[in-house]
Design a protein around this motif. Sequence first.
Motif, PDB file in Angstrom:
ATOM      1  N   MET A 178      18.275 -65.965  45.472  1.00 34.04           N
ATOM      2  CA  MET A 178      18.002 -64.633  45.376  1.00 34.04           C
ATOM      3  C   MET A 178      17.407 -64.296  46.613  1.00 34.04           C
ATOM      4  O   MET A 178      17.775 -62.827  46.905  1.00 34.04           O
ATOM      5  CB  MET A 178      16.997 -64.367  44.214  1.00 34.04           C
ATOM      6  CG  MET A 178      16.814 -64.375  43.179  1.00 34.04           C
ATOM      7  SD  MET A 178      15.563 -64.619  41.316  1.00 34.04           S
ATOM      8  CE  MET A 178      15.245 -63.102  41.463  1.00 34.04           C
ATOM      9  N   LEU A 179      16.589 -65.136  46.826  1.00 35.27           N
ATOM     10  CA  LEU A 179      15.988 -65.091  48.319  1.00 35.27           C
ATOM     11  C   LEU A 179      17.984 -64.633  49.830  1.00 35.27           C
ATOM     12  O   LEU A 179      17.503 -64.128  50.411  1.00 35.27           O
ATOM     13  CB  LEU A 179      15.876 -65.970  49.046  1.00 35.27           C
ATOM     14  CG  LEU A 179      14.841 -66.046  50.175  1.00 35.27           C
ATOM     15  CD1 LEU A 179      14.622 -64.576  51.265  1.00 35.27           C
ATOM     16  CD2 LEU A 179      14.278 -67.388  50.695  1.00 35.27           C
ATOM     17  N   GLY A 180      18.694 -65.438  49.289  1.00 32.83           N
ATOM     18  CA  GLY A 180      19.846 -65.466  50.035  1.00 32.83           C
ATOM     19  C   GLY A 180      21.014 -64.238  50.191  1.00 32.83           C
ATOM     20  O   GLY A 180      21.005 -63.354  50.988  1.00 32.83           O
ATOM     21  N   VAL A 181      20.383 -63.925  48.667  1.00 32.95           N
ATOM     22  CA  VAL A 181      20.844 -62.286  48.304  1.00 32.95           C
ATOM     23  C   VAL A 181      19.558 -61.334  48.867  1.00 32.95           C
ATOM     24  O   VAL A 181      20.269 -60.430  50.067  1.00 32.95           O
ATOM     25  CB  VAL A 181      20.808 -61.369  46.347  1.00 32.95           C
ATOM     26  CG1 VAL A 181      21.179 -60.504  46.488  1.00 32.95           C
ATOM     27  CG2 VAL A 181      22.212 -62.559  46.122  1.00 32.95           C
ATOM     28  N   ARG A 182      18.521 -60.991  49.036  1.00 36.63           N
ATOM     29  CA  ARG A 182      18.222 -60.089  49.395  1.00 36.63           C
ATOM     30  C   ARG A 182      18.460 -60.488  51.376  1.00 36.63           C
ATOM     31  O   ARG A 182      17.977 -59.806  52.424  1.00 36.63           O
ATOM     32  CB  ARG A 182      16.386 -60.500  49.232  1.00 36.63           C
ATOM     33  CG  ARG A 182      15.381 -59.547  50.409  1.00 36.63           C
ATOM     34  CD  ARG A 182      15.478 -58.226  49.862  1.00 36.63           C
ATOM     35  NE  ARG A 182      15.799 -57.729  48.278  1.00 36.63           N
ATOM     36  CZ  ARG A 182      14.947 -57.579  48.155  1.00 36.63           C
ATOM     37  NH1 ARG A 182      13.921 -57.485  48.162  1.00 36.63           N
ATOM     38  NH2 ARG A 182      14.541 -57.206  46.056  1.00 36.63           N
ATOM     39  N   ILE A 183      18.180 -61.327  52.117  1.00 37.23           N
ATOM     40  CA  ILE A 183      18.878 -61.728  53.515  1.00 37.23           C
ATOM     41  C   ILE A 183      20.397 -61.441  54.158  1.00 37.23           C
ATOM     42  O   ILE A 183      20.298 -60.437  54.897  1.00 37.23           O
ATOM     43  CB  ILE A 183      19.021 -62.939  53.323  1.00 37.23           C
ATOM     44  CG1 ILE A 183      17.423 -63.717  53.523  1.00 37.23           C
ATOM     45  CG2 ILE A 183      19.474 -63.141  55.149  1.00 37.23           C
ATOM     46  CD1 ILE A 183      16.800 -65.516  54.101  1.00 37.23           C
ATOM     47  N   ALA A 184      21.046 -61.323  52.858  1.00 41.93           N
ATOM     48  CA  ALA A 184      22.272 -60.733  53.639  1.00 41.93           C
ATOM     49  C   ALA A 184      22.585 -59.396  53.214  1.00 41.93           C
ATOM     50  O   ALA A 184      23.363 -58.605  53.736  1.00 41.93           O
ATOM     51  CB  ALA A 184      23.473 -61.396  52.436  1.00 41.93           C
ATOM     52  N   ARG A 185      21.556 -58.645  52.299  1.00 37.96           N
ATOM     53  CA  ARG A 185      21.268 -57.064  52.054  1.00 37.96           C
ATOM     54  C   ARG A 185      20.814 -56.630  53.328  1.00 37.96           C
ATOM     55  O   ARG A 185      21.051 -55.819  53.892  1.00 37.96           O
ATOM     56  CB  ARG A 185      20.899 -56.884  50.876  1.00 37.96           C
ATOM     57  CG  ARG A 185      21.843 -56.564  49.251  1.00 37.96           C
ATOM     58  CD  ARG A 185      23.000 -55.743  50.188  1.00 37.96           C
ATOM     59  NE  ARG A 185      22.206 -54.847  49.300  1.00 37.96           N
ATOM     60  CZ  ARG A 185      22.589 -53.372  49.615  1.00 37.96           C
ATOM     61  NH1 ARG A 185      23.738 -53.419  50.636  1.00 37.96           N
ATOM     62  NH2 ARG A 185      21.831 -52.766  49.324  1.00 37.96           N
ATOM     63  N   ALA A 186      19.606 -57.512  54.034  1.00 38.28           N
ATOM     64  CA  ALA A 186      19.107 -56.665  54.576  1.00 38.28           C
ATOM     65  C   ALA A 186      19.492 -57.166  55.979  1.00 38.28           C
ATOM     66  O   ALA A 186      19.232 -56.307  56.976  1.00 38.28           O
ATOM     67  CB  ALA A 186      16.945 -57.335  54.598  1.00 38.28           C
ATOM     68  N   THR A 187      20.168 -58.281  55.896  1.00 38.75           N
ATOM     69  CA  THR A 187      20.262 -58.599  58.017  1.00 38.75           C
ATOM     70  C   THR A 187      22.066 -58.575  57.309  1.00 38.75           C
ATOM     71  O   THR A 187      21.950 -60.541  58.021  1.00 38.75           O
ATOM     72  CB  THR A 187      19.289 -59.417  58.968  1.00 38.75           C
ATOM     73  OG1 THR A 187      19.787 -60.114  57.659  1.00 38.75           O
ATOM     74  CG2 THR A 187      17.722 -58.758  58.779  1.00 38.75           C
ATOM     75  N   PRO A 188      23.002 -58.448  57.013  1.00 39.73           N
ATOM     76  CA  PRO A 188      23.978 -59.163  57.007  1.00 39.73           C
ATOM     77  C   PRO A 188      24.677 -59.722  58.011  1.00 39.73           C
ATOM     78  O   PRO A 188      25.343 -60.210  58.173  1.00 39.73           O
ATOM     79  CB  PRO A 188      25.397 -57.901  56.258  1.00 39.73           C
ATOM     80  CG  PRO A 188      24.366 -56.186  56.516  1.00 39.73           C
ATOM     81  CD  PRO A 188      22.794 -56.926  56.739  1.00 39.73           C
TER      82      PRO A 188
END
Length: 336
Positions: free
Chosen positions: A150-160
């Motif tokens: 879930m955290l990885g998803v948020r990181i990838a969305r915020a800072t691709p």
Amino acid sequence: MPRRLLPAIIATLLLLSPSPAPAAGDAAREPYGIDLEGFAYPHPVQLLPLVNDGEQLRMAYMDVAPTQPNGRTVVLLHGRNFPSSYWAPVIRTLSEQGYRVVVPDQIGFGKSSKPAGDLHFDTLARNSIALLDHLQLGKVDIVAHSLGGMLGVRIARATPERIAHLLLAAPIGLEDYRLYVPPTPTETIIETEDKLTAEGYRKQLETNYALKLPPDQVTPFIDARFNIKGAADYPRWLHAFAASAQMIYREPVVHEIPLITVPTLFVMGADDHNAPGKPSAPEALRPKMGQNAELAKALAARMPNARAEVLADAGHLVFLEQPERFDQLMLQFLAK
């Protein structure tokens, strides 16, 4: 007394009240600190000072250098019920292939500080990027498990722009648990967790995660969870653990997953039906929850650059239960 003050007073009393005497099976446990002081990690641990919501905290991490660097860095993101030390076999595999491996404990978990307030995925994502900046790392690969997914998803969305590849190993959050599970007060979560015994926790892991590991491999997870019960500030750990459960429930990421543009690989255990909060859902809805392999395949089909691999005879700890197949998939994916 105004009724609106009662929930806050009850929560405070729960945090301040002493924990009940340990069960017979827990009596001989040597206490750890709530930042897992006394619990060994496979590599040296460093601490990064951070400020979250005005609170001074420290983020623990391992930074493992390969003997023959290939110029690439992989960040490993842990799950809710596991210290980041459980990544040891994956660290070894990646290091042998030339990857630098950075393995943080998120704030609220493992050897990192336990905050007094709530936890939020956005805050954990900013902390993770702050760690990359501290280490002067630009673009990295992420391999994430369970809550870490879930955290990885948020990181990838915020800072691709900071992520080259995203591997989600048995992630949770592939569905919106609010559609099935009624809200649970934090005080109830704290009370339930405080009553849990070590043997009850072992059975919980075996049931929820469809564990296929021998008992001796599960014992370190039990120790990391229960040897802290003798710590003087154990109520603070309980609060942080309850806050992580509320974060999972209140901050779904499934609606963001189809929008991820970085190359993404789901590696799922065929027998993984873990769904946080499932026992609290109405009985008629429970069978619909936790169809994780099918959920991953459906989400991958909606993404611009993603695929899902499902490993037979594996549950939630897919990288420990099928290490050879997992390593093969991971290294092939990262090499693209």
